[in-house]
Enzyme design. Sequence first.
Site, PDB file in Angstrom:
ATOM      1  N   ARG A 145      54.675  38.814 -18.360  1.00 17.88           N
ATOM      2  CA  ARG A 145      53.957  39.579 -17.351  1.00 17.88           C
ATOM      3  C   ARG A 145      52.446  39.477 -17.522  1.00 17.88           C
ATOM      4  O   ARG A 145      51.703  39.338 -16.544  1.00 17.88           O
ATOM      5  CB  ARG A 145      54.413  41.049 -17.387  1.00 17.88           C
ATOM      6  CG  ARG A 145      53.740  41.970 -16.373  1.00 17.88           C
ATOM      7  CD  ARG A 145      53.578  41.371 -14.992  1.00 17.88           C
ATOM      8  NE  ARG A 145      54.808  40.805 -14.448  1.00 17.88           N
ATOM      9  CZ  ARG A 145      54.850  39.932 -13.453  1.00 17.88           C
ATOM     10  NH1 ARG A 145      53.725  39.491 -12.899  1.00 17.88           N
ATOM     11  NH2 ARG A 145      56.003  39.476 -13.014  1.00 17.88           N
ATOM     12  N   LYS A 150      30.949  42.892  -7.985  1.00 16.67           N
ATOM     13  CA  LYS A 150      32.090  43.745  -7.615  1.00 16.67           C
ATOM     14  C   LYS A 150      33.364  43.154  -8.210  1.00 16.67           C
ATOM     15  O   LYS A 150      34.257  42.671  -7.513  1.00 16.67           O
ATOM     16  CB  LYS A 150      32.176  43.873  -6.100  1.00 16.67           C
ATOM     17  CG  LYS A 150      30.971  44.584  -5.494  1.00 16.67           C
ATOM     18  CD  LYS A 150      31.013  44.596  -3.979  1.00 16.67           C
ATOM     19  CE  LYS A 150      29.766  45.263  -3.406  1.00 16.67           C
ATOM     20  NZ  LYS A 150      29.730  45.225  -1.922  1.00 16.67           N
ATOM     21  N   LYS A 164      17.242  46.338  -5.117  1.00 18.80           N
ATOM     22  CA  LYS A 164      18.069  46.807  -4.006  1.00 18.80           C
ATOM     23  C   LYS A 164      17.331  47.916  -3.248  1.00 18.80           C
ATOM     24  O   LYS A 164      16.221  48.297  -3.590  1.00 18.80           O
ATOM     25  CB  LYS A 164      19.406  47.319  -4.548  1.00 18.80           C
ATOM     26  CG  LYS A 164      20.191  46.289  -5.363  1.00 18.80           C
ATOM     27  CD  LYS A 164      20.927  45.302  -4.481  1.00 18.80           C
ATOM     28  CE  LYS A 164      22.180  45.922  -3.920  1.00 18.80           C
ATOM     29  NZ  LYS A 164      22.954  44.965  -3.111  1.00 18.80           N
ATOM     30  N   GLU A 187      16.245  42.706  -1.940  1.00 17.28           N
ATOM     31  CA  GLU A 187      17.060  42.969  -0.749  1.00 17.28           C
ATOM     32  C   GLU A 187      16.203  43.613   0.325  1.00 17.28           C
ATOM     33  O   GLU A 187      15.398  44.509   0.047  1.00 17.28           O
ATOM     34  CB  GLU A 187      18.205  43.908  -1.124  1.00 17.28           C
ATOM     35  CG  GLU A 187      19.074  44.342   0.041  1.00 17.28           C
ATOM     36  CD  GLU A 187      20.067  45.410  -0.364  1.00 17.28           C
ATOM     37  OE1 GLU A 187      21.176  45.048  -0.759  1.00 17.28           O
ATOM     38  OE2 GLU A 187      19.719  46.607  -0.307  1.00 17.28           O
ATOM     39  N   ASP A 191      20.248  41.759   4.112  1.00 21.10           N
ATOM     40  CA  ASP A 191      21.413  42.630   4.066  1.00 21.10           C
ATOM     41  C   ASP A 191      21.825  43.095   5.455  1.00 21.10           C
ATOM     42  O   ASP A 191      21.059  43.773   6.147  1.00 21.10           O
ATOM     43  CB  ASP A 191      21.119  43.842   3.177  1.00 21.10           C
ATOM     44  CG  ASP A 191      22.347  44.718   2.977  1.00 21.10           C
ATOM     45  OD1 ASP A 191      23.420  44.175   2.681  1.00 21.10           O
ATOM     46  OD2 ASP A 191      22.225  45.945   3.135  1.00 21.10           O
TER      47      ASP A 191
END
Length: 280
Positions: free
Chosen positions: A102, A137, A169, A199, A220
């Site tokens: 597994r 992410k 950001k 950004e 963005d």
Amino acid sequence: MIAPLPDLLIEPIVRASLAEDLGRAGDITALACIDAGARLTASFGARKAGTIAGLACARLAILALDPTATFETLISDGDGVEPGAVLARVEANARALLSAERTALNLLGRLSGIATLTSAYVDAVVGSGASITDTRKTTPGLRALEKYAVRCGGGVNHRFGLDDAILIKDNHVAACGGVKPAIERARAFAGHLVKVECEVDSLEQFDQALAAGPDVVMLDNFSLEDLREAVVRNAGRLVLEASGGVNLDTVAAIADTGVNVISVGALTHSAPVLDIGLDA
């Protein structure tokens, strides 16, 4: 050929996964049903078409429980396969093989799913000149493996963590009081080998970034019209990265605007597992 990850990097992840599965008493099904000395031969096979990544994870999972096992790979990471393709053959102690099954399939299927989805995005922008890149992410603890899988699918890697590039950001911009001061402070802080990306969420902010001179500007959630306008205003000076609203239905049109890079969080946070089985 995809440059492989060193076993030294993969082994701790595999061993932690095995420990999670084996728990406090080990595989009591295998212990109850299978003779201690029994051997088993089996094959890893693709049940759906896709791009493979993570064969070393399967190999190391089995070798961790049976160092005498043999693991023969029949394809390489990065190869595309059709349903029914045999990826690898293994011969090992039967208890060890079934206990590792597994963990081996979880990692192999997960990474192959990422490689498969990445390959679909890469194919969608062929001829545009744009690169497909990942984001941060990623699944906690699996970043190195998942970013490796992106490379197996033909994509390229964004920064690996907070320490290998400066990415300003929207919240950084707000805290600094604007795009220009944020970039100026980043430039003053960064060493000569550290890239600075900022950004922006409007053409007005883009003009401010262009004047301040980062290495990369992230556009963005820009409309296609605004992406094209940013490319014109940029005139090849900075690397332009499109981000937000990217999926397989939109990525080709985004690439056709002339941006250099398209970042896709879905490569790692939403890739479906590729169906792979282990059959004796």
